[in-house]
Design an enzyme around this catalytic site. Structure first.
Site, PDB file in Angstrom:
ATOM      1  N   GLY A 251       0.808  -1.218   0.000  1.00  0.00           N
ATOM      2  CA  GLY A 251       0.000   0.000   0.000  1.00  0.00           C
ATOM      3  C   GLY A 251       0.837   1.261   0.000  1.00  0.00           C
ATOM      4  N   GLU A 268      -6.687  -0.434   1.791  1.00  0.00           N
ATOM      5  CA  GLU A 268      -7.213  -1.238   2.893  1.00  0.00           C
ATOM      6  C   GLU A 268      -6.113  -2.240   3.213  1.00  0.00           C
ATOM      7  OE1 GLU A 268      -8.658  -3.682   5.056  1.00  0.00           O
ATOM      8  OE2 GLU A 268      -9.974  -4.439   3.473  1.00  0.00           O
ATOM      9  N   CYS A 302      -8.042  -9.383   7.569  1.00  0.00           N
ATOM     10  CA  CYS A 302      -7.399  -8.161   8.043  1.00  0.00           C
ATOM     11  C   CYS A 302      -8.047  -7.712   9.348  1.00  0.00           C
ATOM     12  CB  CYS A 302      -7.425  -7.085   6.983  1.00  0.00           C
ATOM     13  SG  CYS A 302      -9.043  -6.760   6.394  1.00  0.00           S
TER      14      CYS A 302
END
Ligand code: UN1
Length: 511
Positions: A251, A268, A302
Site C-alpha cells: 500500500g 485497505e 485483516c
C-alpha cells in the site's frame, strides 16, 4: 449444484473447464500469447486446481481500452437503470452462491460456511448498490448572494482499478465493483495470483449480465504479476482511482505512485486488532467473540483478533477457558462437516507463522496452546495462544496466521493505550457491561481504529457500514455508508438567476 465436493463439478457448474484458462478478460476471454502460466493450488492438499495463463501487456491494453469505451456509454445511463443491471448480478450471485462459496473453500481454504458467507457479502453489497442507485444524493446550500442557487452534484469518476488479496477473493472485489458500477464507473480487476479461479468465475457471472444488457467489458479482468501488470496499472492515468487491499508495504508503494500522478487511492491494508475484556464483561460472549475473531479464516482476515487485553480479575479464568476452547477447534479439510479451521493459504504462510512464534518466545512470550504445524498434507497449523507479561515487539506486526497474544491490565486507560500503540488502526472491540467503560472506549480518546465494537469481536463487519482503518491501515473506506463518494467526482454548482452580478465576500469590482 448439489452436495458435490469435487472441484471439477464445482468449476463445471460455474462454466469453467479445467483446461488452461485465460488470464485476460475484456468481457470475454482474450486468446493469444501469455506472460507465463501459474497453477492454482488447493491449500488443503497441495493439488493443482487449475492453470491460468498470465496476461501480457498487449492484453492488459485491450482490457483497459474496452472498459474505457464501455465506461463512456455506461456513465450516461441513469443511475437507477445501472442499479437494475446490478440487481440482475445480485440475482446471479444468489443462484451461484453455493458453487462460488465452495470454490472459495477449494482455492483459499475457507471453511464451508465462511466461503458461502463471503459470497453472501457480495450479494449484500450488490443489494446495497441497487438501493444506492436512487440515493446518490448531493447537498444544497444557501447562497450568500441574492437570486443565486448553490448545490453539489456527483458525477461518475472514470475507470477504477481494483487490486485484491487472496483472503477475500470475491467479496472485497464486490465491495468496490458494485459501488463503482452504480456510481457510473468501469472497473478493471487485478486479483491475487493465489485466487485466480474465483476471479474468473466471478468475472464471468457479471460479464454475462453486462453482455445481456449491452455493456460487455465494462468490468475487465487481468491476472498478472505485480511487477508487470500491477506496476502498469497503478501508473496508468486512465485510472483516477486505485483501490488496493493487501500489505502495508504494498500500500505504501501504491499510494505514493498514484499520488505522484494526482490519482486517488483507496487503501485497505494491514490490521492488528485487539479486544479488551473488562472485569464485569459477560465472559461467555467474550470467549466466543475472541475465538471467532482469532481462529476464524485461520487468522487470515485483516480484521482478525491478534491481541487481547484481559482485566487481571478475569484473566486467568478466561485464558483457561480459551485454551480449552482452542484445543477443541476441529482443524481439517475446509469442506468437511464440522471443520472450524482450514489450512493457511500456502507454505510461505506456515513459515511466517513458525517464525513469528519463535520470535515471540525469544522475546519472552509463553506458548499456552498450539505453536506447531499440523503433521498432514496441506498448509495446516495449530491455532496458538501466547501469553505475555509486557507487550512484545512482535505485537507491532501483523502475522497473517492464527496467533493470539494475551496481555493483562488493571486500568482501562492503560489497556486502551496499549491497544492503540501499534502502527495499524483497523478494528477494535471491548467486552464490557459497564456503560462508562464502553463510552470511554468509543469516545475521542478511546479506540483510534476505523472500526470500534462493543460486545462483538473485531471481525465479521457488516457491509452497511464504511469499512477501513486509520494509520498504516491506509485510511480508505469501502462498502457501505457514504463510501460511494470515493468513486465519484463532486461538483459544486452556483447558478445566478438574478439580473445582477453580485460578488461573494462583498467584493465590488465595477467595470
Ligand atoms: C479483509 O479481511 O480484507 O469484517 C476483509 C470482516 C469481513 C471483511 C474482511 N467482512 O471480517
Amino acid at each position: 449444484m448439489s452436495n458435490d465436493l469435487n472441484v471439477h463439478g464445482v468449476l463445471a457448474s460455474l462454466g469453467i473447464s479445467d483446461a488452461l484458462l485465460p488470464g485476460a478478460w475484456a468481457g470475454s476471454a482474450l486468446g493469444g500469447d501469455n506472460a507465463g502460466v501459474i497453477d492454482s493450488i488447493n491449500p488443503a492438499d497441495g493439488t493443482v486446481l487449475g492453470r491460468v495463463a498470465l496476461a501480457t501487456s498487449e492484453q492488459y491494453e485491450a482490457v483497459v481500452s474496452t472498459a474505457q469505451a464501455q465506461y463512456l456509454r455506461w456513465r450516461t445511463l441513469p443511475a437507477p437503470k445501472r442499479g437494475e443491471i446490478i440487481r440482475q448480478m445480485a440475482e446471479q450471485f444468489r443462484i451461484h452462491k453455493e458453487a462460488l462459496g465452495a470454490l472459495v473453500s477449494f482455492e483459499v481454504g475457507k471453511v464451508r460456511s465462511e466461503g458461502a458467507g463471503e459470497v453472501q457479502e457480495t450479494i449484500d453489497i450488490a443489494d446495497f448498490a441497487v438501493g444506492l442507485s436512487r440515493q446518490l444524493y448531493g447537498l444544497t446550500m444557501h447562497s450568500e448572494r441574492p437570486g443565486h442557487r448553490m448545490y453539489e452534484q456527483w458525477h461518475p469518476l472514470g475507470l477504477v482499478s481494483v487490486i485484491t488479496a487472496f483472503n477475500f477473493p470475491n467479496a472485497v472485489w464486490a465491495w468496490n465493483a458494485m459501488i463503482a458500477a452504480v456510481c457510473g464507473d468501469g472497473v478493471v480487476w487485478k486479483p491475487s495470483l493465489k485466487a485466480p479461479l474465483i476471479a474468473i468465475a466471478t468475472h464471468r457471472i457479471c460479464e454475462d449480465v453486462l453482455a445481456k444488457n449491452g455493456y460487455s467489458g465494462l468490468f475487465g479482468l487481468v491476472i498478472g504479476r505485480d511487477a508487470e501488470i500491477g506496476e502498469r496499472m497503478i501508473r496508468d492515468a486512465r485510472f483516477p482511482l486505485v483501490s488496493a487491499t493487501g500489505s502495508t508495504r504494498m500500500g505504501r508503494h501504491v499510494g505514493s505512485v498514484v499520488a505522484e500522478r494526482f490519482g486517488r487511492s483507496l487503501l485497505e491494508l494491514g490490521g492488528n486488532n485487539a479486544i479488551i475484556v473488562t472485569a464485569d464483561a459477560d465472559l461467555d460472549l467474550a470467549l466466543r467473540g475472541i475465538a471467532f475473531g482469532a481462529v476464524g479464516t485461520a487468522g487470515q482476515r485483516c480484521t482478525t483478533t491478534r491481541r487481547i487485553y484481559l482485566h487481571a480479575d478475569i484473566a486467568d479464568t478466561l485464558t483457561e477457558r480459551l485454551v480449552k476452547c482452542y484445543k477443541q477447534v476441529k482443524i481439517g479439510h475446509p469442506l468437511e462437516a464440522g471443520t472450524l479451521m482450514g489450512p493457511l493459504i500456502d507454505d510461505d504462510a506456515v513459515n511466517a507463522y513458525e517464525a513469528a512464534i519463535q520470535e515471540a518466545v525469544a522475546q519472552g512470550g509463553r506458548v499456552l496452546t498450539g505453536g506447531k504445524r499440523v503433521d498432514r498434507a496441506g498448509s495446516y497449523v495449530e491455532p496458538t495462544i501466547i501469553a505475555m507479561d509486557h507487550d512484545l515487539p512482535i505485537c507491532q506486526h501483523e502475522t497473517f496466521a492464527p496467533i493470539l497474544y494475551v496481555g493483562r491490565f488493571t486500568d482501562l486507560d492503560d489497556a486502551i493505550r496499549r491497544q492503540n500503540d501499534v502502527p495499524q488502526g483497523l478494528s477494535s472491540s471491548i467486552f464490557t457491561t459497564n456503560f462508562q467503560s464502553s463510552e470511554q472506549f468509543l469516545g475521542a480518546t478511546g479506540s483510534d481504529c476505523g472500526i470500534a465494537n462493543v460486545n462483538i469481536g473485531t471481525s465479521g463487519a457488516e457491509i452497511g457500514g464504511a469499512f477501513g482503518g486509520e494509520k498504516e491501515t491506509g485510511g480508505g473506506r469501502e462498502a457501505g455508508s457514504d463510501s460511494w463518494k470515493a468513486y465519484m467526482r463532486r461538483q459544486t454548482c452556483t447558478l445566478n438567476y438574478s439580473r445582477d452580478l453580485p460578488l461573494a465576500q462583498g467584493i465590488t469590482f465595477d467595470v
